[in-house]
Scaffold this motif. Structure first.
Motif, PDB file in Angstrom:
ATOM      1  N   ASP A 128     -77.344 -29.468 -18.399  1.00 55.87           N
ATOM      2  CA  ASP A 128     -76.671 -29.592 -17.100  1.00 55.87           C
ATOM      3  C   ASP A 128     -76.354 -31.058 -16.811  1.00 55.87           C
ATOM      4  O   ASP A 128     -75.254 -31.387 -16.370  1.00 55.87           O
ATOM      5  CB  ASP A 128     -77.542 -28.986 -16.007  1.00 55.87           C
ATOM      6  CG  ASP A 128     -76.816 -28.806 -14.686  1.00 55.87           C
ATOM      7  OD1 ASP A 128     -75.568 -28.712 -14.678  1.00 55.87           O
ATOM      8  OD2 ASP A 128     -77.505 -28.743 -13.640  1.00 55.87           O
ATOM      9  N   THR A 166     -73.340 -32.113 -19.017  1.00 57.16           N
ATOM     10  CA  THR A 166     -72.075 -31.564 -18.529  1.00 57.16           C
ATOM     11  C   THR A 166     -71.626 -32.256 -17.256  1.00 57.16           C
ATOM     12  O   THR A 166     -70.460 -32.666 -17.126  1.00 57.16           O
ATOM     13  CB  THR A 166     -72.228 -30.044 -18.273  1.00 57.16           C
ATOM     14  OG1 THR A 166     -72.578 -29.421 -19.506  1.00 57.16           O
ATOM     15  CG2 THR A 166     -70.944 -29.439 -17.735  1.00 57.16           C
ATOM     16  N   ARG A 167     -72.543 -32.391 -16.313  1.00 59.81           N
ATOM     17  CA  ARG A 167     -72.191 -32.998 -15.020  1.00 59.81           C
ATOM     18  C   ARG A 167     -71.781 -34.461 -15.174  1.00 59.81           C
ATOM     19  O   ARG A 167     -70.808 -34.909 -14.577  1.00 59.81           O
ATOM     20  CB  ARG A 167     -73.349 -32.876 -14.032  1.00 59.81           C
ATOM     21  CG  ARG A 167     -73.546 -31.467 -13.507  1.00 59.81           C
ATOM     22  CD  ARG A 167     -74.826 -31.393 -12.670  1.00 59.81           C
ATOM     23  NE  ARG A 167     -75.059 -30.081 -12.165  1.00 59.81           N
ATOM     24  CZ  ARG A 167     -75.007 -29.760 -10.870  1.00 59.81           C
ATOM     25  NH1 ARG A 167     -74.726 -30.676  -9.977  1.00 59.81           N
ATOM     26  NH2 ARG A 167     -75.243 -28.533 -10.483  1.00 59.81           N
ATOM     27  N   GLN A 192     -70.648 -35.994 -17.855  1.00 61.29           N
ATOM     28  CA  GLN A 192     -69.373 -36.062 -18.573  1.00 61.29           C
ATOM     29  C   GLN A 192     -68.209 -35.803 -17.608  1.00 61.29           C
ATOM     30  O   GLN A 192     -67.198 -36.509 -17.637  1.00 61.29           O
ATOM     31  CB  GLN A 192     -69.353 -35.063 -19.718  1.00 61.29           C
ATOM     32  CG  GLN A 192     -68.113 -35.178 -20.581  1.00 61.29           C
ATOM     33  CD  GLN A 192     -68.218 -34.299 -21.817  1.00 61.29           C
ATOM     34  OE1 GLN A 192     -68.923 -33.291 -21.832  1.00 61.29           O
ATOM     35  NE2 GLN A 192     -67.515 -34.693 -22.851  1.00 61.29           N
ATOM     36  N   THR A 193     -68.364 -34.821 -16.743  1.00 63.00           N
ATOM     37  CA  THR A 193     -67.332 -34.528 -15.745  1.00 63.00           C
ATOM     38  C   THR A 193     -67.140 -35.700 -14.788  1.00 63.00           C
ATOM     39  O   THR A 193     -66.018 -36.122 -14.527  1.00 63.00           O
ATOM     40  CB  THR A 193     -67.693 -33.240 -14.964  1.00 63.00           C
ATOM     41  OG1 THR A 193     -67.764 -32.163 -15.887  1.00 63.00           O
ATOM     42  CG2 THR A 193     -66.656 -32.943 -13.891  1.00 63.00           C
ATOM     43  N   ILE A 194     -68.255 -36.229 -14.283  1.00 59.31           N
ATOM     44  CA  ILE A 194     -68.174 -37.355 -13.332  1.00 59.31           C
ATOM     45  C   ILE A 194     -67.524 -38.569 -13.980  1.00 59.31           C
ATOM     46  O   ILE A 194     -66.660 -39.220 -13.378  1.00 59.31           O
ATOM     47  CB  ILE A 194     -69.584 -37.686 -12.786  1.00 59.31           C
ATOM     48  CG1 ILE A 194     -70.050 -36.578 -11.836  1.00 59.31           C
ATOM     49  CG2 ILE A 194     -69.592 -39.042 -12.081  1.00 59.31           C
ATOM     50  CD1 ILE A 194     -71.515 -36.661 -11.447  1.00 59.31           C
ATOM     51  N   GLY A 249     -65.417 -38.652 -16.284  1.00 60.07           N
ATOM     52  CA  GLY A 249     -64.010 -38.390 -16.524  1.00 60.07           C
ATOM     53  C   GLY A 249     -63.136 -38.516 -15.292  1.00 60.07           C
ATOM     54  O   GLY A 249     -61.912 -38.579 -15.385  1.00 60.07           O
ATOM     55  N   LEU A 250     -63.754 -38.592 -14.117  1.00 62.89           N
ATOM     56  CA  LEU A 250     -62.998 -38.712 -12.878  1.00 62.89           C
ATOM     57  C   LEU A 250     -62.459 -40.110 -12.704  1.00 62.89           C
ATOM     58  O   LEU A 250     -63.134 -41.086 -13.018  1.00 62.89           O
ATOM     59  CB  LEU A 250     -63.882 -38.369 -11.666  1.00 62.89           C
ATOM     60  CG  LEU A 250     -64.407 -36.929 -11.592  1.00 62.89           C
ATOM     61  CD1 LEU A 250     -65.384 -36.809 -10.438  1.00 62.89           C
ATOM     62  CD2 LEU A 250     -63.260 -35.956 -11.424  1.00 62.89           C
TER      63      LEU A 250
END
Length: 125
Positions: free
Chosen positions: A111, A114-115, A117-119, A121-122
Motif C-alpha cells: 500500500d 502504490t500510494r 508512487q501515485t503521489i 507522479g502528481l
C-alpha cells in the motif's frame, strides 16, 4: 514527546526537525519533493515508532526521490488540518510548497509503494 526511534531520524539520519511555522515554510521552499513525517504522540500511538522505522526504508526504495523531515509537536495540529491528513502517524508529501497528498496511519508495504508512487507522479498545481 518523542521516542528513540523518532529521535534517530534527526540525530543519526540528519533529517531536520521542524518546530516552527517559519522552519516549515523554509523547508518547503527548497527545491524537490518533501515528505513530512508527523509522528503524533508515540506514547499513546505505538504506530508512530513503526512509521519511524518504515519511512527511511521507503526513502531508499524510492531512491531518495524525496527528502524527509520530522514535524514537531508545536506545529503538528495546524499542519494536519491544512493538509487534510488528520490521523497520525502520517506522511505528508509536498512539492513547490503545495501539498501533494498524505498517507495516514501505518499501512502494509504494498500500500505504501502504490500510494507513494501515485503521489510522486502528481504535478504541483
Amino acid at each position: 514527546m518523542t521516542s528513540p526511534l523518532i529521535d534517530r531520524l534527526t540525530t543519526e539520519l540528519g533529517w531536520p526537525r521542524l518546530e516552527t511555522e517559519a522552519a516549515l515554510a523554509e523547508h518547503l521552499a527548497t527545491p524537490g519533493t518533501h515528505c513530512l513525517f508527523v509522528p503524533g504522540d508515540p506514547v499513546r500511538n505505538l504506530e508512530s515508532n513503526d512509521a519511524a522505522v518504515i519511512l527511511p526504508e521507503l526513502r531508499m526504495v524510492f531512491q531518495h526521490a524525496f527528502d524527509c523531515a520530522v514535524v514537531g509537536d508545536a506545529i503538528e495540529a495546524d499542519l494536519r488540518e491544512r493538509s487534510g491528513v488528520l490521523k497520525t502517524p502520517s506522511l505528508i508529501f509536498y512539492r513547490e510548497g503545495r501539498c501533494l497528498g498524505g498517507i495516514p496511519k501505518v499501512r502494509d508495504w504494498a500500500d505504501y509503494l502504490t500510494r507513494i508512487q501515485t503521489i510522486l507522479g502528481l504535478q504541483s498545481a
